[in-house]
Design a protein around this motif. Structure first.
Motif, PDB file in Angstrom:
ATOM      1  N   LYS A  53       0.833  -1.397  -8.156  1.00 43.10           N
ATOM      2  CA  LYS A  53      -0.444  -1.254  -7.706  1.00 43.10           C
ATOM      3  C   LYS A  53      -0.360  -1.420  -6.213  1.00 43.10           C
ATOM      4  O   LYS A  53       0.149  -2.498  -5.442  1.00 43.10           O
ATOM      5  CB  LYS A  53      -1.296  -2.370  -8.203  1.00 43.10           C
ATOM      6  N   LEU A  54      -1.311  -0.515  -5.342  1.00 46.57           N
ATOM      7  CA  LEU A  54      -1.236  -0.574  -3.913  1.00 46.57           C
ATOM      8  C   LEU A  54      -2.351   0.065  -3.458  1.00 46.57           C
ATOM      9  O   LEU A  54      -2.816   1.090  -3.705  1.00 46.57           O
ATOM     10  CB  LEU A  54       0.083   0.170  -3.335  1.00 46.57           C
ATOM     11  N   TRP A  55      -3.238  -0.874  -2.997  1.00 48.81           N
ATOM     12  CA  TRP A  55      -4.771  -0.471  -2.778  1.00 48.81           C
ATOM     13  C   TRP A  55      -4.659   0.200  -1.157  1.00 48.81           C
ATOM     14  O   TRP A  55      -4.343  -0.841  -0.493  1.00 48.81           O
ATOM     15  CB  TRP A  55      -5.489  -1.651  -3.110  1.00 48.81           C
ATOM     16  N   GLU A  56      -5.333   1.267  -1.207  1.00 45.87           N
ATOM     17  CA  GLU A  56      -5.634   1.818   0.195  1.00 45.87           C
ATOM     18  C   GLU A  56      -6.998   2.516   0.283  1.00 45.87           C
ATOM     19  O   GLU A  56      -7.167   2.970  -0.582  1.00 45.87           O
ATOM     20  CB  GLU A  56      -4.423   2.495   0.765  1.00 45.87           C
ATOM     21  N   ARG A  57      -7.433   2.609   1.598  1.00 50.04           N
ATOM     22  CA  ARG A  57      -8.666   3.408   1.615  1.00 50.04           C
ATOM     23  C   ARG A  57      -8.393   4.982   1.715  1.00 50.04           C
ATOM     24  O   ARG A  57      -7.508   5.181   2.626  1.00 50.04           O
ATOM     25  CB  ARG A  57      -9.434   2.799   2.984  1.00 50.04           C
ATOM     26  N   VAL A  58      -8.847   5.740   0.965  1.00 57.57           N
ATOM     27  CA  VAL A  58      -8.632   7.154   0.876  1.00 57.57           C
ATOM     28  C   VAL A  58     -10.149   7.740   1.016  1.00 57.57           C
ATOM     29  O   VAL A  58     -10.670   7.526   0.017  1.00 57.57           O
ATOM     30  CB  VAL A  58      -7.598   7.726  -0.322  1.00 57.57           C
ATOM     31  N   LYS A  59     -10.293   8.713   1.637  1.00 60.03           N
ATOM     32  CA  LYS A  59     -11.727   9.075   2.130  1.00 60.03           C
ATOM     33  C   LYS A  59     -12.873   8.231   1.753  1.00 60.03           C
ATOM     34  O   LYS A  59     -13.728   8.527   1.094  1.00 60.03           O
ATOM     35  CB  LYS A  59     -11.639  10.534   0.905  1.00 60.03           C
ATOM     36  N   GLY A  60     -12.734   7.057   2.524  1.00 53.65           N
ATOM     37  CA  GLY A  60     -13.708   6.286   2.472  1.00 53.65           C
ATOM     38  C   GLY A  60     -13.798   5.098   1.351  1.00 53.65           C
ATOM     39  O   GLY A  60     -14.726   4.432   1.264  1.00 53.65           O
ATOM     40  N   ARG A  61     -12.977   5.300   0.468  1.00 53.10           N
ATOM     41  CA  ARG A  61     -13.083   4.415  -0.690  1.00 53.10           C
ATOM     42  C   ARG A  61     -11.586   3.875  -1.012  1.00 53.10           C
ATOM     43  O   ARG A  61     -10.749   4.652  -0.885  1.00 53.10           O
ATOM     44  CB  ARG A  61     -13.623   4.888  -2.117  1.00 53.10           C
ATOM     45  N   MET A  62     -11.670   2.702  -1.614  1.00 49.80           N
ATOM     46  CA  MET A  62     -10.266   1.928  -1.874  1.00 49.80           C
ATOM     47  C   MET A  62      -9.875   2.375  -3.310  1.00 49.80           C
ATOM     48  O   MET A  62     -10.709   2.430  -4.279  1.00 49.80           O
ATOM     49  CB  MET A  62     -10.415   0.278  -1.904  1.00 49.80           C
ATOM     50  N   ILE A  63      -8.447   2.792  -3.347  1.00 46.15           N
ATOM     51  CA  ILE A  63      -8.119   3.287  -4.552  1.00 46.15           C
ATOM     52  C   ILE A  63      -6.420   2.636  -4.639  1.00 46.15           C
ATOM     53  O   ILE A  63      -5.937   2.402  -3.525  1.00 46.15           O
ATOM     54  CB  ILE A  63      -8.144   4.931  -4.647  1.00 46.15           C
ATOM     55  N   ASN A  64      -6.027   2.568  -6.076  1.00 47.84           N
ATOM     56  CA  ASN A  64      -4.673   2.396  -6.034  1.00 47.84           C
ATOM     57  C   ASN A  64      -4.057   3.764  -5.875  1.00 47.84           C
ATOM     58  O   ASN A  64      -4.057   4.424  -6.995  1.00 47.84           O
ATOM     59  CB  ASN A  64      -4.676   1.938  -7.350  1.00 47.84           C
ATOM     60  N   ILE A  65      -3.101   3.662  -4.861  1.00 45.76           N
ATOM     61  CA  ILE A  65      -2.531   4.996  -4.509  1.00 45.76           C
ATOM     62  C   ILE A  65      -1.149   5.077  -5.496  1.00 45.76           C
ATOM     63  O   ILE A  65      -0.710   6.272  -5.658  1.00 45.76           O
ATOM     64  CB  ILE A  65      -2.018   5.249  -3.094  1.00 45.76           C
ATOM     65  N   LEU A  66      -0.959   3.972  -6.224  1.00 47.90           N
ATOM     66  CA  LEU A  66       0.116   4.123  -6.855  1.00 47.90           C
ATOM     67  C   LEU A  66      -0.213   4.217  -8.585  1.00 47.90           C
ATOM     68  O   LEU A  66       0.668   4.053  -9.332  1.00 47.90           O
ATOM     69  CB  LEU A  66       1.300   3.006  -6.836  1.00 47.90           C
TER      70      LEU A  66
END
Length: 361
Positions: A53-66
């Motif tokens: 799990k790694l949460w980052e802001r992508v296109k304005g929302r926080m998602i788990n990029i992993l």
């Protein structure tokens, strides 16, 4: 007090030896590795899966990029790893001597730090960049390469059987990468000519793989991202979901020689025109986690990266006690069972022309 070994000691030593045992009379590089039911049970039980799990802001929302990223360990024994590496070197030698189809083997000239990765492609020809014939990056449908060899097909069968890859996405292509010292792979997302999930198996030396939506270049072949994950020997890294389509991944310069094998399923609309599906890779099925024949086979273990509960210390002790009890049941069960031969075939040398038959129950 008796000076002899206890029954548990004898069982433990026997189980440890199973992963290195070959078939009767087998020896050398040409011999196979025969899995017996006892070995299958204990090794399948010891597979470990880690989610990330790694949460980052992508296109304005926080998602788990992993999301969708899994690391499986203990899938291939040390003896199996050595056999696979030997066969990779056999194919490299054949490629150098022109005994493989033209686009199967590629050994580029090393002209700067980070370059010089040898690639051996099976199943399809993937074009990394616009070539001299005007083909864009992706699968070249009118090119023919060598089919997936028997040993690599056995790897696919193992990963499907042991719940590493889903039976709905059985690979029909793969690429072998041989890295020399100081070779790297720059940040990228795998081409969508290949469906998800796909996986990479690591050999010869440990290395790091880096994930992130943004990368920093610190120098030639030196990239840093949001997450760095060590890849142990024989580990299988599965990419799916956000980890395959949102986050880029990169292998920074490796300190010593490394081999990786990436298995992927081609999109149906991108399959080469002359491609013939391999009958050995059709309708594969995973082993039952708790079957009638092996009621004590443990499920795949998962190491989660979730937030620990408030009573984490107590919970950890309970889990450890439960695992110890389950492991003891497996050992007791195995001690009472008669050894039986698996229907799954043993590992064959890549130079073999024998067609491997996969027996399904």
């Amino acid at each position: 007090m008796s000076s002899g070994r206890s029954v548990d000691d004898k069982i433990s030593e026997e189980l440890k030896s199973l992963s290195l045992r070959g078939p009767a009379g087998g020896s050398g590089r040409g011999g196979g590795i025969l899995l017996e039911e006892e070995d299958e049970a204990i090794r399948f039980a010891n597979v470990r899966k880690k989610d990330f799990k790694l949460w980052e802001r992508v296109k304005g929302r926080m998602i788990n990029i992993l999301d969708g990223l899994e690391l499986h360990t203990s899938v291939f024994s040390a003896a199996e790893q050595r056999r696979i590496v030997d066969c990779v070197y056999d194919f490299q030698e054949k490629g150098r001597k022109g005994k493989l189809r033209e686009r199967t083997y590629l050994e580029p000239r090393k002209w700067m730090r980070g370059k010089g990765r040898v690639t051996i492609q099976f199943g399809c020809c993937y074009n990394y960049a616009l070539d001299r014939n005007g083909n864009p990056p992706g699968i070249i449908r009118d090119e023919v390469v060598d089919p997936i060899p028997p040993l690599l097909k056995q790897m696919i069968k193992r990963m499907v059987a042991w719940h590493v890859l889903p039976p709905s996405c059985i690979p029909n292509s793969c690429i072998v990468n041989i890295y020399d010292k100081d070779v790297c792979i720059s940040p990228h997302i795998d081409h969508h000519d290949f469906v998800r999930p796909f996986c990479t198996v690591s050999f010869l030396s440990e290395c790091n793989i880096v994930f992130g939506t943004q990368f920093k270049t610190n120098g030639p072949g030196d990239f840093s991202g949001s997450a760095t994950i060590p890849l142990s020997l024989g580990s299988v890294l599965v990419l799916n979901g956000n980890s395959a389509d949102v986050a880029k991944h990169s292998v920074p310069i490796v300190p010593t020689r490394r081999i990786s094998i990436t298995f992927r399923k081609m999109d149906d609309s991108k399959i080469p025109y002359d491609f013939i599906p391999d009958p050995d890779l059709q309708n594969l099925r995973p082993l039952s986690l708790r079957g009638q024949n092996h009621p004590n086979i443990l499920p795949l273990q998962q190491d989660q990266q979730d937030e620990p509960p408030k009573n984490a210390q107590h919970s950890q002790k309970v889990q450890q006690a439960q695992k110890a009890q389950q492991a003891q049941k497996v050992l007791q069960s195995l001690a009472l069972q008669r050894p039986m031969q698996l229907s799954e075939d043993d590992f064959l040398p890549l130079s073999s022309n024998t067609t491997v038959q996969f027996h399904r129950k």
